[in-house]
Enzyme design. Structure first.
Site: not given
Ligand code: GLY
Length: 572
Positions: A379, A397, A421, A451, A472
């Site tokens: 990200t 991301t 996710d 996140s 993450g």
């Molecule tokens: N894929 C990372 C997030 O959305 O937190």
């Protein structure tokens, strides 16, 4: 590991370059103007991003009279070229905007959505996430366009054009990108990814090599000229859907037609005299941050000291409780009902009373043991402030590094693997951090829980701190540490970004601490261990590219840990 190590090397080179300049900051932006440096200050505007070329594009837009949203849009498109592991047009993210006129901050949600044909059990059998099946409906182009429609001041095409040029003319690679691409290309199973991002003669990329991304340049050109139609309709959409059909992916033209970015109200809470604005659902960031900050506020942490055992015990216990609630309640609020009390002061106060100041709490005791899919640590986050004080905090991301590694043939952009996710195995639980709670289970058109925590702290109605991070699930804890370092412990932007970070996510039942191997923290680690915390070392957590606004001066602190750059505009 390899990527991280290589990027660290680049950061150190950047640091030396800065130290060679006499007079540090004031000279730094004279010589590094529109280029990369670790620290920068200006009264005119600031962009702090992972890629020097990306930050420079944003800074140039500010210099041309664009506002922070213009600069953020241009930076985002540029990073889709120069930071391909996370910068994107084939993914999604969040943009938090703090206007300069005292108006309320707004949040643009351009998170990917589950395709219309999605089903609850579509990932029950697991399998590699580096493939077409994990691609969610991309949101970035619609999100950036929506931000432009609301706040943009320069012409749209002018904001996309620098990215077109970077892709078509090519750009010079730094050692971090070279190392990262060498690693990914070698290990990728996607032929088009290997063709587009590998070196034509089959040798390894090295620092200073030029990479040209012709197909991506053509796609960006269509977006520059046609706006969202250049991505969601016509040639780009046709190529995307064709790619999906060839590889067994789910995204179709109907998904692209239906996708809309949303304006949402940010999560807002008070921390002492500060107003903190952060990401609402489908991000878990703001609600989780509000609980951790709210719990911390119940204790006079400042008098205990930042590195006291008591402070760090309380921070870990705050993380444990907030992450337990995250797993149990948070998901796309368009689909599930999220309890309103989660962000209230009274709830934070209640949670603080459940902390035993002498012993670590057992995570099992905080609720039924439920599990969540581990999240990738890729990200990217950038922060922008313009000369009028308008601030943008943007995190976006592709999910994993280089997302699905599916490059759309003929269109040259990388697609996300964000469907990972979702809680892919409903009800499946384990102690390693997989969560199978009902809230975040796949449904057609649902946005997967994120996140990402783009955050802006306001003081007297003006932006004061602009921050965020990749990482993450660790993202929220990175933002928690940086924000608390400034608001509670009075650290400068540089100190707050440099301080070692901690991460506890309820499950797995461990604390990762960047200072665990340092003699300076040996007593702290020992004492936390004696209280029952399982403290482990970690070689890195996040990339918090941060801006602080103090006495009218914008102080940019790039997070050197992960290879970073501050692009600045103007002189003091
Ligand atoms: N894929 C990372 C997030 O959305 O937190």
């Amino acid at each position: 590991m390899l990527i991280r190590r290589t990027l660290k090397k680049v950061a150190i080179v950047g640091l030396f370059a800065l130290l060679l300049v006499p007079g540090l900051e004031s000279q730094a932006y004279a010589q590094h103007e529109l280029a990369g440096s670790r620290d920068a200050s200006s009264k005119q505007g600031m962009v702090v991003a992972v890629s020097p070329d990306g930050a420079a594009v944003g800074a140039k837009i500010l210099k041309q009279g664009g506002n922070a949203v213009d600069a953020a849009i241009a930076t985002a498109f540029a990073l889709a070229v120069t930071h391909p592991s996370a910068g994107n047009i084939g993914g999604g993210g969040f943009m938090l905007i703090h206007p300069s006129d005292g108006g309320p901050p707004i949040f643009i949600d351009y998170r990917e959505k589950a395709p219309l044909s999605s089903t609850r059990d579509m990932y029950i059998d697991g399998g590699s996430r580096k493939n077409h099946r994990y691609v969610g409906v991309p949101g970035t182009v619609r999100g950036l366009k929506l931000a432009h429609e609301i706040y943009g001041s320069l012409e749209w095409s002018k904001l996309v054009e620098p990215a077109v040029r970077l892709a078509k003319d090519g750009f010079s690679m730094h050692a971090g990108l070279a190392g990262s691409l060498n690693f990914e290309v070698k290990n990728s199973i996607n032929d088009e990814f290997k063709r587009v991002y590998g070196k034509a003669d089959g040798t390894q990329w090295k620092s200073g090599d030029r990479i040209v991304l012709k197909d991506l340049g053509a796609t960006l050109d269509r977006i520059a000229k046609q706006g969202t139609k250049g991505f969601y309709q016509g040639e780009t959409a046709r190529l995307l859907v064709e790619e999906m059909k060839k590889g067994g992916g789910y995204v179709r033209q109907a998904d692209l037609d239906k996708y809309r970015a949303r304006v949402r109200t940010p999560i807002r809470f008070k921390y002492r005299e500060y107003d903190v604005y952060s990401a609402p659902p489908p991000s878990s960031g703001g609600i989780t941050l509000a609980q951790m900050m709210g719990i911390s506020e119940q204790f006079d942490l400042k008098s205990k000291g930042r590195w006291s055992t008591e402070t760090n015990h309380i921070m870990i216990e705050a993380m444990r409780r907030a992450y337990a609630n995250r797993a149990m309640y948070l998901a796309d609020a368009d689909f599930v009902s999220i309890p309103k009390y989660l962000t209230t002061k009274s709830f934070a106060k209640y949670l603080s009373t459940t902390i035993d100041l002498k012993r670590a709490t057992k995570s099992d005791s905080l609720g039924p043991r439920i599990t969540e899919e581990p999240e990738s640590k890729e990200t990217t986050h950038f922060s922008v402030v313009d000369k009028n004080g308008m601030a943008v905090s943007n995190t976006y991301t592709l999910e994993a590094a280089y997302g699905s590694e599916v490059v759309v043939r003929g269109a040259g952009f990388i697609l996300n693997n964000e469907m990972g996710d979702f809680n892919g195995k409903p009800g499946v639980t384990n102690r390693r951090g997989r969560i199978g709670t009902p809230a975040n289970i796949v449904e057609p058109e649902k946005r997967m829980l994120s996140s990402m925590t783009p955050t802006i702290v306001g003081k007297n109605g003006k932006a004061y701190l602009v921050t965020g991070s990749p990482g993450g699930r660790t993202i929220i804890n990175t933002v928690f540490c940086v924000t608390l370092n400034v608001l509670e412990f009075g650290m400068s932007a540089r100190e707050a970004v440099d301080a070692p970070r901690m991460d506890h996510e309820w499950f797995p039942e461990r604390v990762r601490f960047m200072g665990a191997d340092k003699p300076r923290f040996a007593t702290l680690v020992k004492e936390l261990g004696a209280m029952g915390h399982n403290v482990q070392d970690t070689n890195g957590q996040g990339d918090a590219n941060t801006i602080m606004i103090k006495d009218g001066i914008y102080i940019g602190a790039a997070d050197y840990r992960y290879g970073a750059a501050a692009g600045v505009m103007g002189r003091q």
